[in-house]
Motif scaffolding. Structure first.
Motif, PDB file in Angstrom:
ATOM      1  N   LEU A 106     -18.723  52.531  28.590  1.00 26.46           N
ATOM      2  CA  LEU A 106     -17.297  52.767  28.313  1.00 26.46           C
ATOM      3  C   LEU A 106     -16.613  53.487  29.471  1.00 26.46           C
ATOM      4  O   LEU A 106     -15.463  53.910  29.345  1.00 26.46           O
ATOM      5  N   ARG A 107     -17.300  53.611  30.576  1.00 29.28           N
ATOM      6  CA  ARG A 107     -16.734  54.321  31.717  1.00 29.28           C
ATOM      7  C   ARG A 107     -15.413  53.714  32.211  1.00 29.28           C
ATOM      8  O   ARG A 107     -14.494  54.462  32.548  1.00 29.28           O
ATOM      9  N   PRO A 108     -15.265  52.380  32.275  1.00 29.35           N
ATOM     10  CA  PRO A 108     -13.970  51.834  32.708  1.00 29.35           C
ATOM     11  C   PRO A 108     -12.808  52.301  31.834  1.00 29.35           C
ATOM     12  O   PRO A 108     -11.699  52.540  32.351  1.00 29.35           O
ATOM     13  N   LEU A 109     -13.038  52.429  30.531  1.00 33.82           N
ATOM     14  CA  LEU A 109     -11.980  52.906  29.643  1.00 33.82           C
ATOM     15  C   LEU A 109     -11.608  54.350  29.979  1.00 33.82           C
ATOM     16  O   LEU A 109     -10.414  54.692  30.045  1.00 33.82           O
ATOM     17  N   GLY A 110     -12.609  55.196  30.187  1.00 33.00           N
ATOM     18  CA  GLY A 110     -12.329  56.577  30.557  1.00 33.00           C
ATOM     19  C   GLY A 110     -11.590  56.675  31.878  1.00 33.00           C
ATOM     20  O   GLY A 110     -10.657  57.479  32.041  1.00 33.00           O
ATOM     21  N   GLU A 111     -12.005  55.861  32.858  1.00 35.00           N
ATOM     22  CA  GLU A 111     -11.329  55.879  34.153  1.00 35.00           C
ATOM     23  C   GLU A 111      -9.888  55.401  34.037  1.00 35.00           C
ATOM     24  O   GLU A 111      -8.983  55.932  34.692  1.00 35.00           O
ATOM     25  N   ALA A 112      -9.661  54.403  33.186  1.00 36.62           N
ATOM     26  CA  ALA A 112      -8.299  53.900  32.987  1.00 36.62           C
ATOM     27  C   ALA A 112      -7.413  54.963  32.327  1.00 36.62           C
ATOM     28  O   ALA A 112      -6.226  55.088  32.660  1.00 36.62           O
ATOM     29  N   LEU A 113      -7.962  55.729  31.389  1.00 36.62           N
ATOM     30  CA  LEU A 113      -7.202  56.805  30.761  1.00 36.62           C
ATOM     31  C   LEU A 113      -6.808  57.874  31.775  1.00 36.62           C
ATOM     32  O   LEU A 113      -5.681  58.378  31.776  1.00 36.62           O
ATOM     33  N   VAL A 114      -7.752  58.220  32.660  1.00 34.00           N
ATOM     34  CA  VAL A 114      -7.434  59.189  33.714  1.00 34.00           C
ATOM     35  C   VAL A 114      -6.377  58.621  34.650  1.00 34.00           C
ATOM     36  O   VAL A 114      -5.435  59.327  35.057  1.00 34.00           O
TER      37      VAL A 114
END
Length: 570
Positions: free
Chosen positions: A432-440
């Motif tokens: 789920l790292r891409p989702l976290g990076e997109a939120l940042v």
């Protein structure tokens, strides 16, 4: 020039080749690396770049072009959405977002960028800066206009309640626009994640279109190739960087800057000696046996290529795979200053094209005996180790007359690809790292708008060359694509000691071979052995830009210019 004998290349464990795929991943993760590679390799059609050991240059450049185009498309779409958001959202609603974005953008700053990479990745000329200033002024004007209009429309009743004339339609459009901005940011992060964890995964990586590992993989990986089609043709996507040199030809290196051995990494304690040629005591009554430099070069090479016969001498039996070749090295500045010379016509037959990649043996023979101040001949030796993470190269050049022999030996070390680019093998494609990076990315989005605007409008133009003039920087190489992403140190102690091992073994073999050759020709080797002992025992070396006129010694332990852990090159 005659060709030395070579040995069969068998018996060594097969080297894993990961550098190309790591650099392909870097082209999508690090925009500065991608832009620097494009500027150095593709923008100047007259620039000659030497081969990089263990790297498919064409494959990396194609990913760099695709990564750059993907980012330009992403940021162009985000700028359009930002304009819609500025026209529909209220200034009071946007201000808290900006307050959160600025400190977050500083806190989540990306990779540390080395000065050379930053320099190569900057826009050409003032054009992008002017366009950026105009765009920023327009955005600022819209915000000020909306703030002023909101102030005029807003009013307070007797109880202090604030009413706004902002329409519900504008609010809905602003919310939809925010969702679209997040969608673009998330889609970009997902695409990059698929590239890193699927396309560039070990045993799956391919440099040519074929079976897709995920939908539209090759459409993404081929973005922008048409723009640089002519330049990319110079670097085939299946270029074999490990093809042995043609024994009848020499590779040409035209460099700009200080270090001439572009692509070989950092110079590691080079040394030189000037040896008087005197008959041996028992040969005084006999005529001195003469020899040529070509004879000495070939004798040294024939001996060095047999160095790795024992597996115990080098871990992994890597010295068995020692390669050699001829190199003609020329300064770009002096090449342009000598445009009328016959030698220049050989290296640069067409001023509108890049210098030739190879020259034939007749040019080599001439340079061996009559080197130019600005163009020299070197015999190169190279060993790849640690799955091509570390490459040790050495360059030998000789000078000779009836009374003196000059020997110059320049080892170089190419360090591993930076660790931040190699970590992709640890990532799961289902994270789920891409989702976290997109939120940042979403939270810091307002603070990144200037950079995104620059990405969208920035272009790379060739160096300006007024009619009738020739600019040397358009012809000479400064850095290879691998050196752009190499660590400033080796990874561990074993790599450091292996660098020492290979250089010391080759150095010792070189000195012994030269001594035996001179002795076989009836020449005294007493003074040669004294100087050789200083080199092997007392760390004789050339440091910095100043070359000592004689052999000097230092008392420190030999560590060279390569460090381990968090150390830096000296």
């Amino acid at each position: 020039m005659s060709s030395p004998a070579t040995t069969a290349n068998t018996g060594s464990p097969k080297l894993r080749d990961d550098t190309t795929r790591f650099l392909c991943g870097a082209a999508h993760r690090d925009e500065h690396f991608a832009d620097a590679a494009i500027r150095e390799y593709l923008v100047e059609k007259t620039r000659l770049i030497p081969r990089s050991p263990g790297v498919n240059t064409g494959a990396v450049l194609r990913e760099a072009v695709a990564g750059r185009m993907r980012r330009k498309m992403r940021d162009s779409a985000l700028l359009v959405l930002t304009l819609v958001l500025l026209l529909t959202a209220t200034a009071t609603a946007l201000m808290p977002w900006l307050i959160v974005a600025v400190p977050l953008a500083f806190a989540s700053a990306g990779f540390t960028i080395r000065p050379l990479v930053r320099q190569l990745s900057t826009p050409t000329g003032r054009g992008p800066l002017i366009v950026g200033a105009i765009g920023g002024s327009i955005a600022l004007g819209i915000v000020l206009l909306k703030a002023g209009s909101s102030f005029e429309r807003d009013y307070y009743n007797g109880y202090g309640t604030r009413y706004s004339s902002s329409s519900d339609a504008e609010t809905v459009i602003a919310i939809i626009t925010l969702a679209l901005i997040f969608g673009v940011l998330l889609a970009d992060r997902v695409v990059v994640w698929l590239l890193l964890t699927k396309s560039f995964r070990r045993n799956r990586f391919r440099t040519r279109p074929g079976q897709e590992l995920w939908q539209n993989e090759w459409k993404v990986r081929q973005l922008g190739h048409g723009i640089y089609a002519n330049a990319l043709q110079r670097y085939p996507d299946e270029e074999d960087e490990h093809t042995p040199d043609d024994p009848g030809q020499a590779q040409v290196v035209v460099y700009r800057g200080y270090e001439p051995f572009v692509g070989s990494g950092t110079m590691f304690e080079p040394w030189s000696m000037a040896l008087p040629l005197k008959p041996a005591e028992n040969e005084e009554a006999k005529p001195r046996l003469g020899f040529t430099l070509t004879e000495l070069y070939d004798h040294v090479t024939n001996d060095l290529v047999t160095t790795g016969r024992s597996p115990s001498l080098s871990p992994g039996h890597r010295l068995r795979d020692l390669t050699f070749g001829d190199r003609v090295v020329a300064s770009a500045v002096e090449l342009i200053d000598h445009l009328g010379d016959p030698e220049t016509q050989i290296i640069l037959p067409d001023k509108d094209k890049a210098p030739v990649r190879v020259v034939d043996g007749s040019v080599v023979d001439d340079l061996v005996n009559k080197p130019k101040e600005w163009m020299r001949y070197f015999r190169s030796f190279q060993v790849e180790t640690w799955d091509r993470d570390v490459v040790v190269s050495a360059y030998l050049t000789l000078g000779l007359d009836d009374e003196m022999l000059y020997v110059e030996w320049t080892p170089c070390v190419l360090t591993p690809i930076e660790a931040k680019y190699r970590e992709i093998d640890k990532w799961s494609p289902y994270s789920l790292r891409p989702l976290g990076e997109a939120l940042v990315d979403m939270l810091r989005f307002p603070a990144t708008l200037p950079k995104r605007f620059s990405n969208a409008v920035m272009w790379m133009s060739p160096i300006d060359q007024p009619p009738g003039t020739f600019v040397s920087d358009k012809y000479g190489a400064r850095v290879s694509i691998r050196e752009l992403a190499s660590e400033q140190s080796v990874d561990n102690y074993f790599q450091l000691t292996d660098v020492e091992r290979y250089i010391k073994v080759l150095e010792a073999r070189l000195l012994r071979t030269i001594g035996e050759f001179l002795q076989s020709k009836g020449i005294s080797v007493t003074e040669f052995m004294e100087q050789a002992m200083q080199i092997t025992n007392n760390n004789v070396h050339i440091t910095g830009p100043v070359i000592a006129s004689n052999i000097a010694t230092t008392g420190r332990a030999r560590t060279g210019n390569v460090s381990t852990g968090k150390g830096r090159k000296r």
